[in-house]
Design a protein around this motif. Structure first.
Motif, PDB file in Angstrom:
ATOM      1  N   PHE A 214     -34.160  55.566  19.782  1.00 15.79           N
ATOM      2  CA  PHE A 214     -33.227  54.784  18.971  1.00 15.79           C
ATOM      3  C   PHE A 214     -31.829  55.400  19.021  1.00 15.79           C
ATOM      4  O   PHE A 214     -30.835  54.716  19.209  1.00 15.79           O
ATOM      5  CB  PHE A 214     -33.707  54.696  17.523  1.00 15.79           C
ATOM      6  N   ARG A 218     -28.456  51.721  23.376  1.00 14.90           N
ATOM      7  CA  ARG A 218     -27.221  51.167  23.905  1.00 14.90           C
ATOM      8  C   ARG A 218     -26.222  50.821  22.824  1.00 14.90           C
ATOM      9  O   ARG A 218     -25.030  51.055  22.954  1.00 14.90           O
ATOM     10  CB  ARG A 218     -27.595  49.886  24.623  1.00 14.90           C
ATOM     11  N   LEU A 219     -26.761  50.266  21.728  1.00 14.07           N
ATOM     12  CA  LEU A 219     -25.881  49.828  20.660  1.00 14.07           C
ATOM     13  C   LEU A 219     -25.116  51.028  20.097  1.00 14.07           C
ATOM     14  O   LEU A 219     -23.914  50.952  19.827  1.00 14.07           O
ATOM     15  CB  LEU A 219     -26.690  49.168  19.546  1.00 14.07           C
ATOM     16  N   ILE A 222     -22.277  51.765  22.194  1.00 16.23           N
ATOM     17  CA  ILE A 222     -21.177  50.814  22.016  1.00 16.23           C
ATOM     18  C   ILE A 222     -20.402  51.139  20.754  1.00 16.23           C
ATOM     19  O   ILE A 222     -19.176  51.183  20.734  1.00 16.23           O
ATOM     20  CB  ILE A 222     -21.714  49.375  21.874  1.00 16.23           C
ATOM     21  N   VAL A 240     -17.680  40.770  22.993  1.00 15.98           N
ATOM     22  CA  VAL A 240     -18.431  39.646  22.419  1.00 15.98           C
ATOM     23  C   VAL A 240     -19.387  40.185  21.361  1.00 15.98           C
ATOM     24  O   VAL A 240     -19.467  39.686  20.239  1.00 15.98           O
ATOM     25  CB  VAL A 240     -19.240  38.884  23.507  1.00 15.98           C
ATOM     26  N   VAL A 241     -20.079  41.267  21.711  1.00 12.94           N
ATOM     27  CA  VAL A 241     -21.056  41.824  20.789  1.00 12.94           C
ATOM     28  C   VAL A 241     -20.400  42.262  19.486  1.00 12.94           C
ATOM     29  O   VAL A 241     -20.855  41.910  18.400  1.00 12.94           O
ATOM     30  CB  VAL A 241     -21.802  43.014  21.427  1.00 12.94           C
ATOM     31  N   LEU A 245     -20.990  40.703  15.840  1.00 14.48           N
ATOM     32  CA  LEU A 245     -21.453  41.600  14.784  1.00 14.48           C
ATOM     33  C   LEU A 245     -20.585  41.500  13.536  1.00 14.48           C
ATOM     34  O   LEU A 245     -21.105  41.428  12.426  1.00 14.48           O
ATOM     35  CB  LEU A 245     -21.432  43.052  15.283  1.00 14.48           C
TER      36      LEU A 245
ATOM     37  N   ALA B  87     -25.084  34.077  23.469  1.00 12.69           N
ATOM     38  CA  ALA B  87     -24.636  35.289  22.801  1.00 12.69           C
ATOM     39  C   ALA B  87     -25.811  35.989  22.119  1.00 12.69           C
ATOM     40  O   ALA B  87     -25.876  37.204  22.042  1.00 12.69           O
ATOM     41  CB  ALA B  87     -23.538  34.978  21.794  1.00 12.69           C
ATOM     42  N   LEU B  90     -27.396  38.118  24.514  1.00 16.10           N
ATOM     43  CA  LEU B  90     -26.542  39.276  24.779  1.00 16.10           C
ATOM     44  C   LEU B  90     -26.734  40.336  23.687  1.00 16.10           C
ATOM     45  O   LEU B  90     -26.855  41.526  23.961  1.00 16.10           O
ATOM     46  CB  LEU B  90     -25.085  38.813  24.826  1.00 16.10           C
ATOM     47  N   LEU B  91     -26.815  39.848  22.443  1.00 10.04           N
ATOM     48  CA  LEU B  91     -27.028  40.784  21.339  1.00 10.04           C
ATOM     49  C   LEU B  91     -28.329  41.553  21.547  1.00 10.04           C
ATOM     50  O   LEU B  91     -28.410  42.748  21.294  1.00 10.04           O
ATOM     51  CB  LEU B  91     -27.093  40.027  20.016  1.00 10.04           C
ATOM     52  N   LYS B  93     -29.744  42.173  24.364  1.00  9.81           N
ATOM     53  CA  LYS B  93     -29.589  43.090  25.479  1.00  9.81           C
ATOM     54  C   LYS B  93     -28.869  44.367  25.057  1.00  9.81           C
ATOM     55  O   LYS B  93     -29.176  45.465  25.521  1.00  9.81           O
ATOM     56  CB  LYS B  93     -28.788  42.378  26.578  1.00  9.81           C
ATOM     57  N   PHE B  94     -27.935  44.233  24.130  1.00  9.80           N
ATOM     58  CA  PHE B  94     -27.201  45.411  23.698  1.00  9.80           C
ATOM     59  C   PHE B  94     -27.878  46.159  22.548  1.00  9.80           C
ATOM     60  O   PHE B  94     -27.304  47.049  21.944  1.00  9.80           O
ATOM     61  CB  PHE B  94     -25.760  45.040  23.323  1.00  9.80           C
ATOM     62  N   GLY B  95     -29.079  45.744  22.231  1.00 11.11           N
ATOM     63  CA  GLY B  95     -29.832  46.486  21.223  1.00 11.11           C
ATOM     64  C   GLY B  95     -29.467  46.130  19.790  1.00 11.11           C
ATOM     65  O   GLY B  95     -29.901  46.796  18.857  1.00 11.11           O
ATOM     66  N   VAL B  96     -28.677  45.060  19.614  1.00 14.63           N
ATOM     67  CA  VAL B  96     -28.291  44.694  18.251  1.00 14.63           C
ATOM     68  C   VAL B  96     -29.501  44.201  17.464  1.00 14.63           C
ATOM     69  O   VAL B  96     -29.692  44.525  16.296  1.00 14.63           O
ATOM     70  CB  VAL B  96     -27.204  43.587  18.263  1.00 14.63           C
ATOM     71  N   ASP B  98     -32.591  44.937  17.950  1.00 12.09           N
ATOM     72  CA  ASP B  98     -33.381  46.123  17.650  1.00 12.09           C
ATOM     73  C   ASP B  98     -32.818  46.858  16.450  1.00 12.09           C
ATOM     74  O   ASP B  98     -33.535  47.238  15.526  1.00 12.09           O
ATOM     75  CB  ASP B  98     -33.317  47.034  18.887  1.00 12.09           C
ATOM     76  N   PHE B  99     -31.515  47.018  16.460  1.00 13.57           N
ATOM     77  CA  PHE B  99     -30.849  47.724  15.370  1.00 13.57           C
ATOM     78  C   PHE B  99     -31.055  46.994  14.047  1.00 13.57           C
ATOM     79  O   PHE B  99     -31.480  47.566  13.053  1.00 13.57           O
ATOM     80  CB  PHE B  99     -29.362  47.851  15.695  1.00 13.57           C
TER      81      PHE B  99
END
Ligand SMILES: Nc1ncnc2c1ncn2[C@@H]1O[C@H](COP(=O)(O)OP(=O)(O)OP(=O)(O)O)[C@@H](O)[C@H]1O
Ligand SMILES: Nc1ncnc2c1ncn2[C@@H]1O[C@H](COP(=O)(O)OP(=O)(O)O)[C@@H](O)[C@H]1O
Ligand SMILES: [Mg+2]
Ligand SMILES: [Mg+2]
Lengths: 409, 315
Positions: A214, A218-219, A222, A240-241, A245, B87, B90-91, B93-96, B98-99
């Motif tokens: 964890f 990746r997050l 970022i 975008v992410v 968010l 999107a 994409l979230l 993929k970036f682990g959002v 998961d987070f």
């Protein structure tokens, strides 16, 4: 406690622990109990090259009870023991004097120390252990910042695996007091570790890996990007992410996450390093794993997974403790004879009832033997000790001593 | 439905769903821990994130089941409220995703309870799609935080979409439409946890419907016989001659074995009686389900459902 995403974790950790409904082999039907080698508990406790005993198994099988009983017995056989319990039953905690939650070991009164041994016990406070780690490894300013952040509160109190992970941290703290190793103060020569009441026995081994995967995610990278300086080039995807968010979370929350992650950044490396180190210690011959299970199919299936996993990792398995085993002594009356006899007695109601009780016990014992045979068939090398089911709960020193006696009987 | 791990939450939740469906109702049974417990009790293939019919109830009712997965619920939520098609991916993929589903405090619980909330309010042809929803909730140690979604997210979101969602869910959970059912065996730790949970629910403002005592054992022995068994005062002579009459010639060892078993049984019954009294002291309605020695199968579930029907403890 395991609160996180169970499926995600399974996917990540790549193991295949089945759900309860999956018909998983615990072993062939051809196993024989007569082939099972007994686990000699006293030999284990008297072996002064063993410094760590870890009791693991699935929830509710008696890990805490077994750990405490092993601790008492080892202490009364002359070892200086500390037992790290997790979530003990309230009355057991009371009788061990574990009620104050100060997260440090305290001497247990009433243990016979005439052989030169002694017993300290503590109950894990996971949040406090996490706080201690932060305090020990971050500057006072950073620590304050971390404690105040809402995300730290979540991570330290409810992240899946935090309890397992903190048990590992506590173990590595206690290890610094072990005798026989350079630079240690020698307060104890044996640590008995209970493991968290998770569903799966494997959670304990997987927790550090889960936490570090964890933290490596990746997050996190970022979110750290802005903190690491303007030189960092943002890709379109990342903006975008972060855009999405802040739309979902709101700007404030996104900033909280970012401050948390950057404040925590410096600690990440240390976490991983210690987890790795503890993992190595668990593989060393000074450690012995005791797998605890009750004699039913669910618990033995978990035990089978654990035994296989320990073997795959080269971790030292001492053996299996089967807890709450039903006594199968017939006293000369088979289950069938008892039931047939009860049928014949219409006007001797009490005797008929006692015969039915007897038959039910023998049937239960037979069912337990059947699953144990299957386990033994698949894992013939696993040494085994048994503890009978006591009619009452186990919550004082005397009962723990009795458990110890029963373990070697 | 909550209780200590292993005391029968999933089993009793399934039986309750059948009981509520009896007489032509449509009931949704949900689980939230990714364990496929529902599939396992009904002996069906693992459930996807999709409502499936798993059983029919007496007199034409239906039990549907849903294994709620936080990640899937999150993507669904993004889709519905933010129309995030690509999107969303994409979230992920970036682990959002998961987070959000593993650490963001409370986000996971808002997603899981939010799905139940959505199913409860869903309507078709101006009628609710489900007459009742049974949730196989996390165990006692975690259920308070799980259900108290509002305070769960309060620390991180004072305003905004997540906070609004949490508030509506909380209002629904506190409304007379929702009841918490507790399950316990008659052992000390499960009872203690249920009693703690009972107080906790009260503090959060959630109503407890009743307590289901699972694994209940009935004794064939009378009070006096139990007392005699505990004190070693059973009439062994009489039992001995009854054994002979029944054609059992085990001699003294047989008699000793029966006496010892009787003592252990009586001790167990006494402990269980004490634990039962602790549960009764809450004043909460209680219903008991027996321990079945051969293990629970589909037939047992229908039997349990019968015992739960029309009983005060699950009203
Ligand atoms: N009354 C009963 N008699 C006999 N066995 C039972 C009874 N109730 C439940 N069981 C069995 O006990 C085991 C645990 O039950 P179940 O899975 O319903 O508990 P749970 O509380 O959902 O457990 P978990 O905390 O693991 O989700 C299962 O094998 C189930 O078949
Ligand atoms: N052999 C036994 N006979 C009777 N009761 C037992 C036995 N072993 C454990 N218990 C009781 O079972 C309960 C659960 O045990 P515990 O050790 O806390 O399990 P775990 O740590 O694996 O969750 C406790 O109340 C304990 O007293
Ligand atoms: Mg425990
Ligand atoms: Mg369950």
């Amino acid at each position: 406690m395991a609160r996180g995403d169970e499926q995600g974790r399974r996917r990540r950790s790549g193991d295949q622990a089945p759900g309860r409904g999956v018909r998983f082999r615990i072993g062939p039907f051809t196993g024989r109990l007569s082939d099972v080698t007994p686990l000699d508990i006293d030999a284990l406790l008297d072996d002064h090259s063993v410094h760590i005993v870890v009791c693991c198994g699935s929830g509710g099988v008696g890990k805490t009870t077994t750990s405490a009983a092993l601790g008492v017995r080892a202490a009364e056989r002359g070892r200086r023991v500390v037992v790290l319990t997790i979530d003990p039953a309230r009355r057991l905690a009371q009788s061990l004097g574990l009620e104050q939650l100060d997260n440090t070991p305290r001497p247990v009164r009433g243990v016979d120390t005439s052989t030169g041994g002694g017993l300290d016990a503590m109950m894990l406070d996971m949040k406090r252990t996490f706080d201690e780690v932060v305090e020990a490894h971050a500057s006072p300013d950073k620590a304050e910042q971390i404690f105040a952040n809402p995300f730290y509160q979540a991570l330290s109190s409810s992240f899946a695996g935090t309890q397992e992970y903190m048990a590992m941290e506590k173990l590595s703290q206690l290890r610094t007091h072990l005798s026989g190793e350079p630079g240690r103060d020698g307060r104890w020569d044996l640590i008995v570790v209970d493991t968290p009441p998770s569903r799966s026995a494997l959670d304990f081994l997987d927790a550090p890996e889960r936490l570090s995967s964890f933290l490596d995610g990746r997050l996190i990278r970022i979110l750290l990007a802005p903190a690491r300086g303007p030189a960092r080039v943002f890709t379109a995807g990342i903006s975008v992410v972060t855009g999405v968010l802040s739309k979902i979370l709101g700007g404030q929350m996104l900033r909280d996450v970012q401050t948390f992650v950057s404040a925590f950044d410096a600690l990440f490396g240390g976490f991983r390093a210690r987890a790795e180190q503890t993992y190595q210690v668990l593989k060393a011959p000074q450690t012995a794993f005791v797998v605890v299970a009750s004699p039913d199919i669910d618990a033995l299936r978990e035990a089978a997974f654990f035994v296989e996993r320990l073997e795959a990792e080269g971790m030292p398995l001492a053996g299996l403790v089967l807890n709450r085993v039903t006594d199968g002594a017939t006293g000369g009356i088979s289950a069938q004879a008892a039931l047939a006899g009860a049928e014949r007695l219409d006007d001797e109601r009490l005797t008929a009832a006692l015969l039915r009780l007897h038959a039910r016990r023998l049937e239960r014992a037979a069912r337990e033997r059947a699953v144990r045979r299957r386990f033994a068939g698949a894992h013939p090398g696993v040494r085994t000790a048994t503890i009978p089911a006591l009619p009452t709960d186990v919550h004082d020193l005397e009962a723990l001593r009795e458990i110890g006696d029963l373990l070697i009987a | 439905m909550t209780g200590k791990g292993g005391t029968g939450k999933t089993t009793v939740a399934a039986a309750l769903a059948l009981a509520l469906a009896a007489g032509g109702k449509r009931v949704l049974l949900c689980e939230v821990e990714g364990r496929q417990g529902i599939a396992s009790v009904f002996d069906v293939a693992p459930l996807p994130y999709d409502e499936r019919r798993v059983a029919v109830a007496p007199d034409g009712g239906q039990v549907w089941a849903l294994a709620i997965d936080a990640e899937a619920a999150f993507l669904e939520y993004l889709q519905i409220f933010y129309h995030l098609g690509r999107a969303g991916k994409l979230l992920d993929k970036f682990g959002v995703v998961d987070f959000a589903t593993t650490i963001a405090p409370g986000a996971r619980d808002v997603l899981l309870t939010g799905k139940v909330y959505e199913a409860a309010r869903r309507r078709k042809h101006e009628r609710p799609v489900y007459d009742a929803i049974v949730l196989d909730a996390p165990p006692t140690g975690r259920v308070g935080r799980f259900l108290n979604v509002n305070s769960d997210v309060a620390g991180i979101a004072k305003v905004g979409p997540i906070r609004n969602q949490a508030t509506s869910i909380m209002d629904f959970l506190r409304s007379p439409q929702t009841r918490v059912q507790l399950v316990s065996s008659l052992e000390e730790m499960p009872v203690q946890e249920v009693l703690d949970s009972y107080d906790e629910m009260h503090d959060i403002g959630l109503a407890v419907g009743g307590i289901v005592v699972n694994f209940a054992r009935e004794s064939e022995l009378t009070k006096t016989e139990l007392a005699n068994a505990r004190n070693g005062r059973l009439d062994l002579q009489r039992i001995g001659s009854a054994l002979k009459e029944a054609g059992i010639n085990g001699g003294d060892s047989a008699l000793a074995a029966l006496e010892d078993e009787a003592r252990q049984h009586a001790e167990r019954v006494a402990i269980e009686a004490k634990q039962r009294r602790r549960l009764q002291d809450t004043g909460c309605p209680i219903v008991e389900l027996p321990e079945v020695s051969e293990g629970v199968d589909l037939g047992t579930l229908y039997d349990f459902a019968d015992r739960l029907r029309d009983c005060e403890a699950i009203s």
